[in-house]
Write an enzyme that holds these catalytic residues in place. Structure first.
Site, PDB file in Angstrom:
ATOM      1  N   HIS A  54      16.685  45.343  18.359  1.00 42.08           N
ATOM      2  CA  HIS A  54      17.730  46.163  17.840  1.00 42.08           C
ATOM      3  C   HIS A  54      17.354  47.276  17.032  1.00 42.08           C
ATOM      4  CE1 HIS A  54      22.050  46.602  16.495  1.00 42.08           C
ATOM      5  NE2 HIS A  54      20.700  46.187  15.383  1.00 42.08           N
ATOM      6  N   GLU A  57      16.441  49.971  19.300  1.00 45.24           N
ATOM      7  CA  GLU A  57      17.921  50.576  19.942  1.00 45.24           C
ATOM      8  C   GLU A  57      18.157  51.926  18.533  1.00 45.24           C
ATOM      9  OE1 GLU A  57      22.066  49.951  19.532  1.00 45.24           O
ATOM     10  OE2 GLU A  57      21.409  48.096  19.410  1.00 45.24           O
ATOM     11  N   HIS A  58      17.857  51.434  17.223  1.00 47.77           N
ATOM     12  CA  HIS A  58      18.412  52.534  15.880  1.00 47.77           C
ATOM     13  C   HIS A  58      17.380  53.492  16.500  1.00 47.77           C
ATOM     14  CE1 HIS A  58      21.949  50.564  14.695  1.00 47.77           C
ATOM     15  NE2 HIS A  58      21.404  49.275  15.144  1.00 47.77           N
TER      16      HIS A  58
END
Length: 104
Positions: A54, A57-58
């Site tokens: 995650h 992703e950011h």
């Protein structure tokens, strides 16, 4: 029982720079979408690295201290009318972008 015939989109598969690319023509609209699935998701994180998928992703959207880019991608794509987002699932991270086809 007669089933209706569905007009399926035309799909062309090719390899570009080591990536398998699927071109899908749905035959309608004036936008183009691009998606990328990375074979790394939340269940692929080891216990001491939980959240890494995650986080990666950011990083695409916010950058890092060494390579700052907060909102840079947004600012670059805004004149083209593009929208983008990402999603982390269990075994994949999906990145996608949609924009008017004349801006592709």
């Amino acid at each position: 029982l007669a089933l209706p015939t569905l007009a399926l989109p035309r799909i062309e598969v090719t390899e570009i720079n080591g990536f398998e690319v699927h071109f899908v023509d749905v035959g309608a609209g004036d936008r183009i979408s691009v998606g990328l699935a990375v074979d790394y998701g939340s269940l692929d994180d080891q216990f001491n690295m939980m959240g890494r998928a995650h986080l990666l992703e950011h990083l695409l959207f916010t950058g890092t201290k060494r390579f700052p880019g907060y909102k840079t991608l947004d600012q670059m794509l805004q004149p083209a009318g593009a929208t983008h987002n990402a999603h982390t699932s269990l075994h994949h991270t999906f990145y996608y972008l949609t924009l008017p086809q004349d801006q592709a």
